[in-house]
Design a protein around this motif. Structure first.
Motif, PDB file in Angstrom:
ATOM      1  N   PRO A 210      14.018  21.156 -25.531  1.00 55.76           N
ATOM      2  CA  PRO A 210      13.674  19.738 -25.683  1.00 55.76           C
ATOM      3  C   PRO A 210      14.569  18.819 -24.859  1.00 55.76           C
ATOM      4  O   PRO A 210      14.182  17.731 -24.485  1.00 55.76           O
ATOM      5  CB  PRO A 210      13.827  19.477 -27.180  1.00 55.76           C
ATOM      6  CG  PRO A 210      14.741  20.558 -27.673  1.00 55.76           C
ATOM      7  CD  PRO A 210      14.538  21.738 -26.765  1.00 55.76           C
ATOM      8  N   GLN A 211      15.774  19.266 -24.557  1.00 54.19           N
ATOM      9  CA  GLN A 211      16.736  18.453 -23.810  1.00 54.19           C
ATOM     10  C   GLN A 211      17.551  19.367 -22.914  1.00 54.19           C
ATOM     11  O   GLN A 211      18.016  20.411 -23.355  1.00 54.19           O
ATOM     12  CB  GLN A 211      17.665  17.715 -24.783  1.00 54.19           C
ATOM     13  CG  GLN A 211      18.684  16.816 -24.146  1.00 54.19           C
ATOM     14  CD  GLN A 211      18.065  15.535 -23.615  1.00 54.19           C
ATOM     15  OE1 GLN A 211      17.103  15.051 -24.146  1.00 54.19           O
ATOM     16  NE2 GLN A 211      18.629  15.021 -22.548  1.00 54.19           N
ATOM     17  N   VAL A 212      17.700  18.992 -21.654  1.00 54.31           N
ATOM     18  CA  VAL A 212      18.486  19.779 -20.719  1.00 54.31           C
ATOM     19  C   VAL A 212      19.412  18.834 -19.963  1.00 54.31           C
ATOM     20  O   VAL A 212      18.984  17.800 -19.452  1.00 54.31           O
ATOM     21  CB  VAL A 212      17.575  20.520 -19.706  1.00 54.31           C
ATOM     22  CG1 VAL A 212      18.390  21.229 -18.653  1.00 54.31           C
ATOM     23  CG2 VAL A 212      16.668  21.504 -20.430  1.00 54.31           C
ATOM     24  N   ASP A 213      20.685  19.189 -19.913  1.00 51.45           N
ATOM     25  CA  ASP A 213      21.634  18.407 -19.126  1.00 51.45           C
ATOM     26  C   ASP A 213      21.397  18.704 -17.652  1.00 51.45           C
ATOM     27  O   ASP A 213      21.352  19.865 -17.250  1.00 51.45           O
ATOM     28  CB  ASP A 213      23.072  18.761 -19.501  1.00 51.45           C
ATOM     29  CG  ASP A 213      23.427  18.312 -20.908  1.00 51.45           C
ATOM     30  OD1 ASP A 213      22.865  17.300 -21.361  1.00 51.45           O
ATOM     31  OD2 ASP A 213      24.254  18.982 -21.555  1.00 51.45           O
ATOM     32  N   PHE A 214      21.224  17.650 -16.879  1.00 50.21           N
ATOM     33  CA  PHE A 214      20.973  17.810 -15.446  1.00 50.21           C
ATOM     34  C   PHE A 214      21.747  16.737 -14.701  1.00 50.21           C
ATOM     35  O   PHE A 214      21.707  15.568 -15.068  1.00 50.21           O
ATOM     36  CB  PHE A 214      19.478  17.671 -15.138  1.00 50.21           C
ATOM     37  CG  PHE A 214      19.151  17.901 -13.695  1.00 50.21           C
ATOM     38  CD1 PHE A 214      19.053  19.184 -13.188  1.00 50.21           C
ATOM     39  CD2 PHE A 214      18.960  16.831 -12.833  1.00 50.21           C
ATOM     40  CE1 PHE A 214      18.758  19.403 -11.858  1.00 50.21           C
ATOM     41  CE2 PHE A 214      18.668  17.029 -11.500  1.00 50.21           C
ATOM     42  CZ  PHE A 214      18.568  18.327 -11.008  1.00 50.21           C
ATOM     43  N   ALA A 215      22.457  17.148 -13.682  1.00 44.77           N
ATOM     44  CA  ALA A 215      23.209  16.196 -12.872  1.00 44.77           C
ATOM     45  C   ALA A 215      23.030  16.552 -11.404  1.00 44.77           C
ATOM     46  O   ALA A 215      22.936  17.729 -11.052  1.00 44.77           O
ATOM     47  CB  ALA A 215      24.684  16.230 -13.241  1.00 44.77           C
ATOM     48  N   ILE A 216      22.987  15.554 -10.565  1.00 43.04           N
ATOM     49  CA  ILE A 216      22.909  15.761  -9.124  1.00 43.04           C
ATOM     50  C   ILE A 216      24.332  15.799  -8.590  1.00 43.04           C
ATOM     51  O   ILE A 216      25.101  14.863  -8.803  1.00 43.04           O
ATOM     52  CB  ILE A 216      22.089  14.648  -8.448  1.00 43.04           C
ATOM     53  CG1 ILE A 216      20.649  14.684  -8.966  1.00 43.04           C
ATOM     54  CG2 ILE A 216      22.125  14.801  -6.932  1.00 43.04           C
ATOM     55  CD1 ILE A 216      19.775  13.548  -8.485  1.00 43.04           C
ATOM     56  N   GLU A 217      24.662  16.905  -7.931  1.00 42.80           N
ATOM     57  CA  GLU A 217      26.001  17.042  -7.357  1.00 42.80           C
ATOM     58  C   GLU A 217      26.142  16.084  -6.173  1.00 42.80           C
ATOM     59  O   GLU A 217      25.211  15.915  -5.396  1.00 42.80           O
ATOM     60  CB  GLU A 217      26.224  18.473  -6.869  1.00 42.80           C
ATOM     61  CG  GLU A 217      26.234  19.508  -7.966  1.00 42.80           C
ATOM     62  CD  GLU A 217      26.477  20.907  -7.408  1.00 42.80           C
ATOM     63  OE1 GLU A 217      27.079  21.046  -6.310  1.00 42.80           O
ATOM     64  OE2 GLU A 217      26.061  21.869  -8.078  1.00 42.80           O
ATOM     65  N   HIS A 218      27.296  15.465  -6.066  1.00 41.69           N
ATOM     66  CA  HIS A 218      27.544  14.549  -4.949  1.00 41.69           C
ATOM     67  C   HIS A 218      28.770  15.028  -4.180  1.00 41.69           C
ATOM     68  O   HIS A 218      29.813  15.299  -4.756  1.00 41.69           O
ATOM     69  CB  HIS A 218      27.768  13.125  -5.452  1.00 41.69           C
ATOM     70  CG  HIS A 218      27.860  12.130  -4.348  1.00 41.69           C
ATOM     71  ND1 HIS A 218      29.060  11.747  -3.793  1.00 41.69           N
ATOM     72  CD2 HIS A 218      26.900  11.446  -3.675  1.00 41.69           C
ATOM     73  CE1 HIS A 218      28.835  10.872  -2.834  1.00 41.69           C
ATOM     74  NE2 HIS A 218      27.540  10.673  -2.738  1.00 41.69           N
ATOM     75  N   HIS A 219      28.591  15.146  -2.869  1.00 45.55           N
ATOM     76  CA  HIS A 219      29.678  15.576  -1.994  1.00 45.55           C
ATOM     77  C   HIS A 219      29.784  14.598  -0.838  1.00 45.55           C
ATOM     78  O   HIS A 219      28.793  13.954  -0.470  1.00 45.55           O
ATOM     79  CB  HIS A 219      29.403  16.983  -1.423  1.00 45.55           C
ATOM     80  CG  HIS A 219      29.131  18.014  -2.466  1.00 45.55           C
ATOM     81  ND1 HIS A 219      30.135  18.727  -3.067  1.00 45.55           N
ATOM     82  CD2 HIS A 219      27.968  18.449  -3.021  1.00 45.55           C
ATOM     83  CE1 HIS A 219      29.598  19.569  -3.943  1.00 45.55           C
ATOM     84  NE2 HIS A 219      28.297  19.416  -3.928  1.00 45.55           N
ATOM     85  N   GLN A 220      30.947  14.508  -0.258  1.00 43.68           N
ATOM     86  CA  GLN A 220      31.136  13.712   0.949  1.00 43.68           C
ATOM     87  C   GLN A 220      31.676  14.626   2.032  1.00 43.68           C
ATOM     88  O   GLN A 220      32.469  15.536   1.757  1.00 43.68           O
ATOM     89  CB  GLN A 220      32.102  12.556   0.709  1.00 43.68           C
ATOM     90  CG  GLN A 220      31.479  11.478  -0.166  1.00 43.68           C
ATOM     91  CD  GLN A 220      32.340  10.247  -0.214  1.00 43.68           C
ATOM     92  OE1 GLN A 220      33.512  10.326  -0.580  1.00 43.68           O
ATOM     93  NE2 GLN A 220      31.759   9.112   0.144  1.00 43.68           N
ATOM     94  N   ALA A 221      31.213  14.385   3.262  1.00 44.52           N
ATOM     95  CA  ALA A 221      31.668  15.200   4.388  1.00 44.52           C
ATOM     96  C   ALA A 221      31.619  14.368   5.652  1.00 44.52           C
ATOM     97  O   ALA A 221      30.889  13.384   5.754  1.00 44.52           O
ATOM     98  CB  ALA A 221      30.790  16.440   4.540  1.00 44.52           C
ATOM     99  N   ASP A 222      32.391  14.785   6.609  1.00 43.89           N
ATOM    100  CA  ASP A 222      32.395  14.175   7.938  1.00 43.89           C
ATOM    101  C   ASP A 222      31.221  14.756   8.717  1.00 43.89           C
ATOM    102  O   ASP A 222      31.099  15.981   8.835  1.00 43.89           O
ATOM    103  CB  ASP A 222      33.719  14.485   8.635  1.00 43.89           C
ATOM    104  CG  ASP A 222      33.832  13.910  10.031  1.00 43.89           C
ATOM    105  OD1 ASP A 222      32.811  13.431  10.582  1.00 43.89           O
ATOM    106  OD2 ASP A 222      34.948  13.956  10.584  1.00 43.89           O
TER     107      ASP A 222
END
Length: 125
Positions: free
Chosen positions: A12-24
């Motif tokens: 009924p509920q799922v934890d979901f997050a979008i990974e954020h990265h920074q790069a040159d």
């Protein structure tokens, strides 16, 4: 798997997050390392069986990362995901779905469908 049978679990509920990265953007090795670390085995006992991430190269330049286990999609499904994502990216709105997969599953288990399949099986036998 329950009693040697594959089962579907609906959470009924799922934890979901979008990974954020920074790069040159000039550092190909750094970008490649982020991508390599993003793709790793899924734990089939825990949702979700997909992940998403973004690599920010500049304020208006990003790389989208998307990884999905083959149990939750196939080539046709991925083509649809890509087409729909492209439509969203272009600012288009998608029409509402007429049916859901669960509607198809209910139809597939219906008496009329079973009778039709029985007639087809009898023909081929």
């Amino acid at each position: 798997i329950v009693k040697a049978e594959a089962v579907q679990r609906i959470y009924p509920q799922v934890d979901f997050a979008i990974e954020h990265h920074q790069a040159d953007k000039e550092d190909a090795a750094q970008i490649e390392q982020i991508v390599r670390s993003f793709v790793h085995p899924f734990d089939l006992g825990k949702p979700p069986l997909l992940r998403a991430g973004v690599i920010e190269l500049e304020p208006n330049l990003h790389i989208l990362l998307f990884d999905m286990h083959h149990m939750v999609s196939d080539g046709v499904s991925m083509a649809i995901v890509i087409d729909e994502f492209s439509s969203f990216y272009a600012g288009e709105e998608l029409p509402p779905l007429r049916i859901q997969y669960k509607d198809y599953a209910v139809w597939q288990q219906s008496k009329a469908h079973r009778e039709r399949i029985g007639r087809q099986e009898a023909y081929w036998l």
